[in-house]
Write a protein that holds these residues in place. Structure first.
Motif, PDB file in Angstrom:
ATOM      1  N   ALA A  52      21.584  18.649   0.229  1.00 10.38           N
ATOM      2  CA  ALA A  52      21.575  17.979  -1.078  1.00 10.38           C
ATOM      3  C   ALA A  52      21.044  16.547  -0.960  1.00 10.38           C
ATOM      4  N   VAL A  53      21.519  15.795   0.048  1.00 11.20           N
ATOM      5  CA  VAL A  53      21.044  14.403   0.172  1.00 11.20           C
ATOM      6  C   VAL A  53      19.587  14.369   0.618  1.00 11.20           C
ATOM      7  N   ARG A  54      19.187  15.384   1.377  1.00 10.06           N
ATOM      8  CA  ARG A  54      17.804  15.422   1.833  1.00 10.06           C
ATOM      9  C   ARG A  54      16.853  15.685   0.655  1.00 10.06           C
ATOM     10  N   THR A  55      17.215  16.643  -0.199  1.00 11.84           N
ATOM     11  CA  THR A  55      16.358  16.945  -1.359  1.00 11.84           C
ATOM     12  C   THR A  55      16.275  15.739  -2.269  1.00 11.84           C
ATOM     13  N   ARG A  56      17.390  15.055  -2.414  1.00 12.68           N
ATOM     14  CA  ARG A  56      17.423  13.887  -3.268  1.00 12.68           C
ATOM     15  C   ARG A  56      16.404  12.847  -2.799  1.00 12.68           C
ATOM     16  N   LEU A  57      16.213  12.779  -1.485  1.00 12.02           N
ATOM     17  CA  LEU A  57      15.246  11.827  -0.945  1.00 12.02           C
ATOM     18  C   LEU A  57      13.836  12.401  -0.948  1.00 12.02           C
ATOM     19  N   GLY A  58      13.700  13.640  -1.397  1.00 11.62           N
ATOM     20  CA  GLY A  58      12.368  14.215  -1.503  1.00 11.62           C
ATOM     21  C   GLY A  58      11.845  14.755  -0.189  1.00 11.62           C
ATOM     22  N   GLY A  59      12.736  15.017   0.777  1.00 15.91           N
ATOM     23  CA  GLY A  59      12.317  15.491   2.106  1.00 15.91           C
ATOM     24  C   GLY A  59      12.231  16.956   2.167  1.00 15.91           C
ATOM     25  N   LEU A  62      29.242  21.131   4.811  1.00 13.53           N
ATOM     26  CA  LEU A  62      28.511  19.919   5.213  1.00 13.53           C
ATOM     27  C   LEU A  62      27.003  20.184   5.305  1.00 13.53           C
ATOM     28  N   ARG A  63      26.646  21.419   5.667  1.00 13.83           N
ATOM     29  CA  ARG A  63      25.237  21.795   5.660  1.00 13.83           C
ATOM     30  C   ARG A  63      24.662  21.663   4.244  1.00 13.83           C
ATOM     31  N   TRP A  64      25.486  22.105   3.290  1.00 16.47           N
ATOM     32  CA  TRP A  64      25.073  22.014   1.883  1.00 16.47           C
ATOM     33  C   TRP A  64      24.889  20.541   1.481  1.00 16.47           C
ATOM     34  N   CYS A  65      25.853  19.714   1.887  1.00 14.52           N
ATOM     35  CA  CYS A  65      25.771  18.269   1.590  1.00 14.52           C
ATOM     36  C   CYS A  65      24.494  17.673   2.183  1.00 14.52           C
ATOM     37  N   GLU A  66      24.238  18.045   3.432  1.00 13.29           N
ATOM     38  CA  GLU A  66      23.075  17.518   4.143  1.00 13.29           C
ATOM     39  C   GLU A  66      21.804  17.875   3.372  1.00 13.29           C
ATOM     40  N   GLN A 119       0.815  -1.207   0.000  1.00 13.51           N
ATOM     41  CA  GLN A 119       0.000   0.000   0.000  1.00 13.51           C
ATOM     42  C   GLN A 119       0.849   1.258   0.000  1.00 13.51           C
ATOM     43  N   ALA A 120       1.890   1.270   0.820  1.00 15.37           N
ATOM     44  CA  ALA A 120       2.732   2.454   0.918  1.00 15.37           C
ATOM     45  C   ALA A 120       3.591   2.616  -0.337  1.00 15.37           C
ATOM     46  N   VAL A 121       3.349   1.771  -1.350  1.00 19.99           N
ATOM     47  CA  VAL A 121       4.082   1.750  -2.619  1.00 19.99           C
ATOM     48  C   VAL A 121       5.503   1.250  -2.412  1.00 19.99           C
ATOM     49  N   GLY A 122       6.208   1.879  -1.442  1.00 22.86           N
ATOM     50  CA  GLY A 122       7.531   1.388  -1.120  1.00 22.86           C
ATOM     51  C   GLY A 122       8.574   1.619  -2.203  1.00 22.86           C
ATOM     52  N   LEU A 123       8.318   2.593  -3.103  1.00 19.55           N
ATOM     53  CA  LEU A 123       9.373   2.934  -4.061  1.00 19.55           C
ATOM     54  C   LEU A 123      10.519   3.559  -3.279  1.00 19.55           C
ATOM     55  N   PHE A 124      11.754   3.223  -3.673  1.00 22.83           N
ATOM     56  CA  PHE A 124      12.897   3.756  -2.948  1.00 22.83           C
ATOM     57  C   PHE A 124      13.170   5.173  -3.433  1.00 22.83           C
ATOM     58  N   PRO A 125      13.063   6.165  -2.531  1.00 24.05           N
ATOM     59  CA  PRO A 125      13.118   7.566  -2.960  1.00 24.05           C
ATOM     60  C   PRO A 125      14.471   7.988  -3.518  1.00 24.05           C
ATOM     61  N   HIS A 126      15.533   7.221  -3.203  1.00 29.46           N
ATOM     62  CA  HIS A 126      16.858   7.620  -3.681  1.00 29.46           C
ATOM     63  C   HIS A 126      17.207   6.975  -5.016  1.00 29.46           C
ATOM     64  N   ALA A 171      19.258   6.763   5.363  1.00 29.23           N
ATOM     65  CA  ALA A 171      19.655   7.359   6.643  1.00 29.23           C
ATOM     66  C   ALA A 171      20.682   8.466   6.449  1.00 29.23           C
ATOM     67  N   LEU A 172      21.154   8.636   5.216  1.00 25.88           N
ATOM     68  CA  LEU A 172      22.282   9.531   4.953  1.00 25.88           C
ATOM     69  C   LEU A 172      22.104  10.970   5.474  1.00 25.88           C
ATOM     70  N   PRO A 173      20.933  11.594   5.299  1.00 30.18           N
ATOM     71  CA  PRO A 173      20.812  12.972   5.802  1.00 30.18           C
ATOM     72  C   PRO A 173      21.108  13.074   7.292  1.00 30.18           C
ATOM     73  N   VAL A 174      20.601  12.137   8.073  1.00 26.57           N
ATOM     74  CA  VAL A 174      20.826  12.170   9.527  1.00 26.57           C
ATOM     75  C   VAL A 174      22.295  11.878   9.830  1.00 26.57           C
ATOM     76  N   ILE A 175      22.885  10.953   9.064  1.00 33.30           N
ATOM     77  CA  ILE A 175      24.290  10.609   9.285  1.00 33.30           C
ATOM     78  C   ILE A 175      25.195  11.800   8.965  1.00 33.30           C
ATOM     79  N   VAL A 176      24.908  12.479   7.856  1.00 32.71           N
ATOM     80  CA  VAL A 176      25.707  13.659   7.492  1.00 32.71           C
ATOM     81  C   VAL A 176      25.525  14.756   8.536  1.00 32.71           C
TER      82      VAL A 176
END
Lengths: 263, 207
Positions: free
Chosen positions: B200-207, B194-198, A89-96, B130-135
């Motif tokens: 960048a990885v966050r946007t990539r994940l759509g957050g 590093l803020r910029w990196c953080e 349901q949550a689709v689960g596509l990997f966003p990265h 988990a990368l944004p939190v790790i960065v």
């Protein structure tokens, strides 16, 4: 596309650690090759648990499950799962990962050649009505809800699975997109002839898609039958209530109208 | 300011040593923290022990820890390097643990359900998510490391701390200012990138 597999569930039981009441109890069920079986029931009835025992995401405490006569407990779970399509349901596509990479996951795990994967990804996107040129390199965040669900379906069938498990795959989209996706699903599964286990709490969805419906309540099967059989001859008051809930809504509406007229 | 204007190449050289020391310490620290963070995220039993232990190290005053390490390893770079790696552990492990445990259960479910092996689940799904939190943890650790690395100047390990401690000994305010300014500038620079990196990885994940 290979033919669907036969699934035989014998006396399956699941009790979660710490729970006193079993989630599934002595459940026996045979799914014919290529059949589209819809498991329907209220939330918490154990229908998702049943689905997740088939790819061994949840272990059985009792009974057995065999796919084409082979007990799944004797197989390596990772290899088993690669042969089973899975959409949630949550689709689960990997966003990265881009759309193309998401769809390519299982074929890659299966070790297909690069060319074969690329061709497969494009064919699948076209199959779920997404133009490969436009969608292949998008990220999931750039998709609408309906598009994401389509990619989810494409990803689930990418490895040419003989069994397809879908857990409310259209749960997160609005009614219009949902009915569109259901219609497409109907055509798609006819073409695939994959054995499909589809879980939903939506009775209308069950009636529309199913070759056969299994009604589950409190971890047990209440009734098994074609949509017509279940509708025409509900085996228990529970099944009757479940399938005639819509009639109740109509009745309520009529009563409300009546009340307004009387005032 | 006078000292800085009179000795730009010395300040720059010490800043270079400082940065190299921090970079090397962080690299080793991440290599140590990754398995610890993964272990902590997987084991509810070990987590309080690990984070508690590393937190305890973190609360030891840096000068006291350094004094102890000098007793064991002598003067020079070694005691400072060990101190830096030890201090960074708490921030790194805590964020790796939090980042991994924060991964949407639906993602893990999809990954397992599709037949990814445990190793692949970690490398291809959980760590990237988990990368944004790790960065974020790396950024905090980097800034702390830059500050604490100043102490290297006190025990003959080099870096910008040399200017500060020599300045203190010689009552040379210009030297102290040059050293402090360098440390601050380095911290601001690293924090920004590093803020910029953080982000960048966050946007990539759509957050």
């Amino acid at each position: 596309m290979p033919r669907g597999a036969e699934i035989v569930v014998r006396g399956a039981g699941v009790t979660y650690p710490g729970a006193t009441v079993p989630t599934l109890q002595d459940l026996t069920l045979t799914i014919a090759p290529g059949e589209f079986l819809v498991v329907v029931g209220p939330s918490g009835c154990g229908k998702s648990t049943l689905l997740r025992t088939i790819n061994r995401l949840i272990p059985l405490n009792a009974g057995s499950i065999a796919i084409d006569g082979i007990d799944i407990a004797s197989l390596d779970p990772v290899a088993l799962r690669r042969g089973i399509g899975y959409a949630i349901q949550a689709v689960g596509l990997f966003p990265h990962m881009r759309v193309g990479a998401n769809v390519a996951i299982v074929p890659e795990l299966l070790g297909w050649s690069r060319e074969r994967i690329a061709a497969r990804v494009d064919a699948l996107l076209a199959l779920v009505h997404l133009d490969p040129e436009r969608y292949r390199d998008r990220f999931p965040r750039e998709l609408s809800g309906g598009e994401a669900q389509r990619v989810g379906v494409a990803r689930a069938i990418a490895g040419e699975p003989r069994v397809l498990l879908m857990d409310e795959p259209f749960g997160a989209v609005d009614a219009i997109v949902r009915s569109q996706l259901q219609d497409e699903m109907l055509l798609l599964v006819r073409e695939l002839a994959t054995t499909t286990l589809f879980v939903t709490h939506d009775v209308d969805e069950a009636l529309l898609l199913a070759d056969r419906i299994v009604v589950v309540n409190r971890g047990r099967i209440e009734q098994t039958g074609t949509p017509l059989e279940v509708l025409a001859g509900p085996a228990s008051p529970f099944v009757e209530r479940l399938f005639h809930a819509n009639d109740a809504v109509i009745e309520l509406r009529e009563k409300a109208r009546e009340r307004q007229r009387l005032r | 300011m006078n000292y800085l204007i009179a000795n730009p190449e010395r300040v720059l050289r010490l800043a270079g040593t400082h940065a190299a020391m921090v970079a090397a310490a962080l690299a080793v620290a991440v290599a140590v923290a990754l398995p610890l963070g993964i272990l902590s995220s997987r084991s509810p039993r070990l987590r309080p022990l690990l984070l508690g232990g590393l937190g305890a190290i973190y609360t030891i005053p840096s000068l006291a820890l350094l004094a102890l390490l000098v007793q064991l390893f002598g003067l020079g770079l070694a005691p400072v390097f060990i101190a830096l790696v030890a201090y960074a552990q708490f921030m790194l492990v805590r964020n790796i643990d939090a980042g991994l445990r924060g991964v949407d259960p639906a993602m893990r479910d999809a990954a397992v359900g599709m037949g990814l092996s445990p190793r692949m689940q970690l490398l291809r799904v959980e760590l990237p998510l988990a990368l944004p939190v790790i960065v974020g943890g790396l950024r905090i650790a980097a800034i702390a490391t830059i500050a604490i690395a100043t102490l290297a100047g006190y025990v003959g390990g080099g870096g910008l701390g040399v200017l500060i401690f020599n300045g203190l000994a010689l009552h040379n305010t210009g030297m102290i200012v040059a050293g402090s300014l360098g440390v601050s500038l380095l911290a601001v620079l690293v924090d920004g990138s590093l803020r910029w990196c953080e982000r960048a990885v966050r946007t990539r994940l759509g957050g």
